[in-house]
Design a protein around this motif. Structure first.
Motif, PDB file in Angstrom:
ATOM      1  N   CYS A   1      57.792  39.027 -73.313  1.00 46.77           N
ATOM      2  CA  CYS A   1      59.039  38.578 -72.750  1.00 46.77           C
ATOM      3  C   CYS A   1      60.293  39.759 -72.732  1.00 46.77           C
ATOM      4  O   CYS A   1      60.978  40.462 -71.895  1.00 46.77           O
ATOM      5  CB  CYS A   1      59.856  37.758 -72.705  1.00 46.77           C
ATOM      6  SG  CYS A   1      58.819  35.760 -71.932  1.00 46.77           S
ATOM      7  N   LEU A   2      60.424  39.728 -73.904  1.00 47.90           N
ATOM      8  CA  LEU A   2      61.652  41.154 -74.501  1.00 47.90           C
ATOM      9  C   LEU A   2      60.906  42.374 -73.826  1.00 47.90           C
ATOM     10  O   LEU A   2      61.702  43.332 -74.070  1.00 47.90           O
ATOM     11  CB  LEU A   2      60.480  40.695 -76.352  1.00 47.90           C
ATOM     12  CG  LEU A   2      62.259  40.061 -76.907  1.00 47.90           C
ATOM     13  CD1 LEU A   2      61.974  40.153 -78.373  1.00 47.90           C
ATOM     14  CD2 LEU A   2      63.840  40.565 -76.396  1.00 47.90           C
ATOM     15  N   GLU A   3      59.801  42.587 -73.649  1.00 42.86           N
ATOM     16  CA  GLU A   3      59.142  44.459 -73.439  1.00 42.86           C
ATOM     17  C   GLU A   3      59.758  44.357 -71.886  1.00 42.86           C
ATOM     18  O   GLU A   3      60.155  44.986 -71.973  1.00 42.86           O
ATOM     19  CB  GLU A   3      57.729  44.639 -73.032  1.00 42.86           C
ATOM     20  CG  GLU A   3      57.145  45.013 -73.629  1.00 42.86           C
ATOM     21  CD  GLU A   3      57.604  46.432 -74.286  1.00 42.86           C
ATOM     22  OE1 GLU A   3      57.732  47.369 -73.889  1.00 42.86           O
ATOM     23  OE2 GLU A   3      57.914  46.018 -75.744  1.00 42.86           O
TER      24      GLU A   3
ATOM     25  N   MET B   1      65.250  44.095 -61.306  1.00 41.55           N
ATOM     26  CA  MET B   1      64.924  43.094 -61.708  1.00 41.55           C
ATOM     27  C   MET B   1      63.922  42.615 -60.278  1.00 41.55           C
ATOM     28  O   MET B   1      62.945  41.641 -61.169  1.00 41.55           O
ATOM     29  CB  MET B   1      66.305  42.240 -60.513  1.00 41.55           C
ATOM     30  CG  MET B   1      66.023  40.574 -60.868  1.00 41.55           C
ATOM     31  SD  MET B   1      66.293  40.054 -62.159  1.00 41.55           S
ATOM     32  CE  MET B   1      67.896  39.290 -62.033  1.00 41.55           C
ATOM     33  N   GLU B   2      63.975  43.939 -59.646  1.00 34.25           N
ATOM     34  CA  GLU B   2      62.408  43.030 -58.712  1.00 34.25           C
ATOM     35  C   GLU B   2      61.410  43.772 -59.246  1.00 34.25           C
ATOM     36  O   GLU B   2      60.585  43.216 -59.103  1.00 34.25           O
ATOM     37  CB  GLU B   2      62.043  44.631 -57.243  1.00 34.25           C
ATOM     38  CG  GLU B   2      61.866  44.027 -56.204  1.00 34.25           C
ATOM     39  CD  GLU B   2      61.473  44.992 -55.118  1.00 34.25           C
ATOM     40  OE1 GLU B   2      60.694  45.193 -54.303  1.00 34.25           O
ATOM     41  OE2 GLU B   2      63.053  45.693 -54.975  1.00 34.25           O
ATOM     42  N   ASP B   3      60.899  45.259 -60.608  1.00 35.94           N
ATOM     43  CA  ASP B   3      60.335  45.379 -61.019  1.00 35.94           C
ATOM     44  C   ASP B   3      60.167  44.366 -61.726  1.00 35.94           C
ATOM     45  O   ASP B   3      58.658  43.678 -62.615  1.00 35.94           O
ATOM     46  CB  ASP B   3      60.222  46.317 -61.719  1.00 35.94           C
ATOM     47  CG  ASP B   3      60.403  47.728 -60.686  1.00 35.94           C
ATOM     48  OD1 ASP B   3      59.595  47.276 -58.921  1.00 35.94           O
ATOM     49  OD2 ASP B   3      60.134  48.918 -60.899  1.00 35.94           O
ATOM     50  N   SER B   4      61.166  43.924 -62.822  1.00 40.62           N
ATOM     51  CA  SER B   4      60.808  42.664 -63.718  1.00 40.62           C
ATOM     52  C   SER B   4      59.980  41.554 -63.303  1.00 40.62           C
ATOM     53  O   SER B   4      59.142  40.974 -63.594  1.00 40.62           O
ATOM     54  CB  SER B   4      62.103  42.000 -64.398  1.00 40.62           C
ATOM     55  OG  SER B   4      62.331  43.714 -65.221  1.00 40.62           O
ATOM     56  N   LEU B   5      60.891  40.948 -61.852  1.00 39.37           N
ATOM     57  CA  LEU B   5      60.452  39.630 -61.592  1.00 39.37           C
ATOM     58  C   LEU B   5      59.060  40.366 -60.981  1.00 39.37           C
ATOM     59  O   LEU B   5      57.557  38.971 -61.236  1.00 39.37           O
ATOM     60  CB  LEU B   5      60.895  39.152 -60.567  1.00 39.37           C
ATOM     61  CG  LEU B   5      62.220  38.946 -61.175  1.00 39.37           C
ATOM     62  CD1 LEU B   5      63.428  38.288 -59.691  1.00 39.37           C
ATOM     63  CD2 LEU B   5      61.904  37.843 -62.101  1.00 39.37           C
ATOM     64  N   TYR B   6      58.621  41.132 -60.802  1.00 38.30           N
ATOM     65  CA  TYR B   6      57.073  41.667 -60.694  1.00 38.30           C
ATOM     66  C   TYR B   6      55.715  41.577 -61.916  1.00 38.30           C
ATOM     67  O   TYR B   6      55.124  40.839 -61.193  1.00 38.30           O
ATOM     68  CB  TYR B   6      57.191  42.749 -59.446  1.00 38.30           C
ATOM     69  CG  TYR B   6      55.435  43.087 -59.248  1.00 38.30           C
ATOM     70  CD1 TYR B   6      54.800  43.174 -58.062  1.00 38.30           C
ATOM     71  CD2 TYR B   6      55.212  44.181 -60.166  1.00 38.30           C
ATOM     72  CE1 TYR B   6      53.565  43.229 -58.015  1.00 38.30           C
ATOM     73  CE2 TYR B   6      53.563  44.681 -59.972  1.00 38.30           C
ATOM     74  CZ  TYR B   6      52.951  44.304 -59.416  1.00 38.30           C
ATOM     75  OH  TYR B   6      52.110  44.941 -59.096  1.00 38.30           O
ATOM     76  N   LEU B   7      55.945  42.188 -62.623  1.00 42.26           N
ATOM     77  CA  LEU B   7      55.299  41.780 -63.676  1.00 42.26           C
ATOM     78  C   LEU B   7      55.415  41.255 -64.273  1.00 42.26           C
ATOM     79  O   LEU B   7      54.262  39.858 -64.653  1.00 42.26           O
ATOM     80  CB  LEU B   7      56.606  42.399 -64.922  1.00 42.26           C
ATOM     81  CG  LEU B   7      56.158  44.415 -64.434  1.00 42.26           C
ATOM     82  CD1 LEU B   7      56.865  44.898 -65.691  1.00 42.26           C
ATOM     83  CD2 LEU B   7      54.846  45.142 -64.534  1.00 42.26           C
ATOM     84  N   VAL B   8      56.352  39.462 -63.943  1.00 43.48           N
ATOM     85  CA  VAL B   8      56.448  38.156 -64.773  1.00 43.48           C
ATOM     86  C   VAL B   8      55.447  37.850 -63.822  1.00 43.48           C
ATOM     87  O   VAL B   8      54.285  36.691 -64.414  1.00 43.48           O
ATOM     88  CB  VAL B   8      57.803  37.559 -65.190  1.00 43.48           C
ATOM     89  CG1 VAL B   8      57.570  36.188 -65.565  1.00 43.48           C
ATOM     90  CG2 VAL B   8      58.844  37.840 -66.016  1.00 43.48           C
TER      91      VAL B   8
ATOM     92  N   THR C   1      53.018  30.099 -62.827  1.00 42.87           N
ATOM     93  CA  THR C   1      53.652  31.401 -62.849  1.00 42.87           C
ATOM     94  C   THR C   1      55.361  31.197 -61.980  1.00 42.87           C
ATOM     95  O   THR C   1      56.129  31.905 -62.480  1.00 42.87           O
ATOM     96  CB  THR C   1      52.831  31.902 -61.591  1.00 42.87           C
ATOM     97  OG1 THR C   1      51.729  32.125 -62.290  1.00 42.87           O
ATOM     98  CG2 THR C   1      53.455  33.187 -61.526  1.00 42.87           C
ATOM     99  N   GLN C   2      55.108  30.724 -60.882  1.00 43.89           N
ATOM    100  CA  GLN C   2      56.452  30.452 -60.362  1.00 43.89           C
ATOM    101  C   GLN C   2      57.865  30.113 -61.207  1.00 43.89           C
ATOM    102  O   GLN C   2      59.323  30.896 -61.161  1.00 43.89           O
ATOM    103  CB  GLN C   2      56.253  29.234 -59.713  1.00 43.89           C
ATOM    104  CG  GLN C   2      57.998  29.205 -58.058  1.00 43.89           C
ATOM    105  CD  GLN C   2      57.491  27.749 -57.373  1.00 43.89           C
ATOM    106  OE1 GLN C   2      56.688  28.066 -57.150  1.00 43.89           O
ATOM    107  NE2 GLN C   2      59.153  27.553 -57.066  1.00 43.89           N
TER     108      GLN C   2
END
Length: 198
Positions: free
Chosen positions: A157-159, A167-174, A85-86
């Motif tokens: 990933c594309l979504e 960036m913060e929300d994207s990394l949270y989702l990932v 995950t990291q």
């Protein structure tokens, strides 16, 4: 500090990236790129012999870097699966720092040397998933299943890349998808190890 020549090249590349992002490779206009960058077509041709060379100049360094990261992270994850995950978060951070480039190369590169890169990205993802599953199962994973899992992962990933997320929300989702994925991966590997009939 960049000199005048480096500044001009960077200005052309940034303007071209915006043009490729808006219109795709085929419809992007060199004349419009030069006009928006404030350079003559002659100056542009001095640095890049054609549209393909300009496209390659923007994307090739990032593709090389992405593929090197993918190999390095795959090796790390094989050695220490709990890092999965990291590592996903670190990889996505790199991709998100080049969000426009990622969208162009995966969806707007028709007619360029990278028009098949989405297929290559899927193949790289398949290879990564296949290698990971094989290392954990000690037998050959089902290639059809691996292909579908890779497609699901790339679409996810594309979504995130195309979404209007910070960036913060994207990394949270990932991170959350990675946690979910690890649980599902462990359960799936356990299921695949068991003899079953259909």
């Amino acid at each position: 500090m960049m000199n005048d020549q480096e500044n001009t090249i960077e200005k052309i590349k940034q303007t071209a990236l915006d043009e490729f992002f808006m219109y795709g490779y085929n419809k992007a206009s060199l004349r419009m790129i030069c006009s928006r960058a404030g350079v003559t077509t002659g100056a542009m041709y001095f640095y890049f012999k054609n549209k393909e060379a300009l496209f390659r100049g923007i994307f090739e360094p990032l593709v090389v870097q992405y593929e090197e990261l993918l190999v390095r992270y795959m090796e790390l994850e094989l050695a220490e699966p709990e890092l999965g995950t990291q590592l996903d978060v670190q990889m996505m951070r790199f991709i998100l720092e080049h969000r426009k480039e990622a969208v162009v190369i995966l969806e707007k590169a028709q007619g360029s040397c990278y028009e098949m890169y989405r297929s290559k990205a899927e193949e790289l993802m398949e290879q990564s998933i296949y290698t990971f599953y094989k290392s954990r199962m000690e037998c050959e994973p089902d290639e059809k299943l691996v292909k579908i899992l890779a497609k699901i992962r790339l679409d996810g990933c594309l979504e995130i890349i195309k979404g209007n997320y910070s960036m913060e929300d994207s990394l949270y989702l990932v991170e959350k998808i990675g946690i979910y994925s690890m649980g599902g991966t462990d359960k799936l590997i356990q299921n695949l190890r068991e003899p079953h009939s259909m």
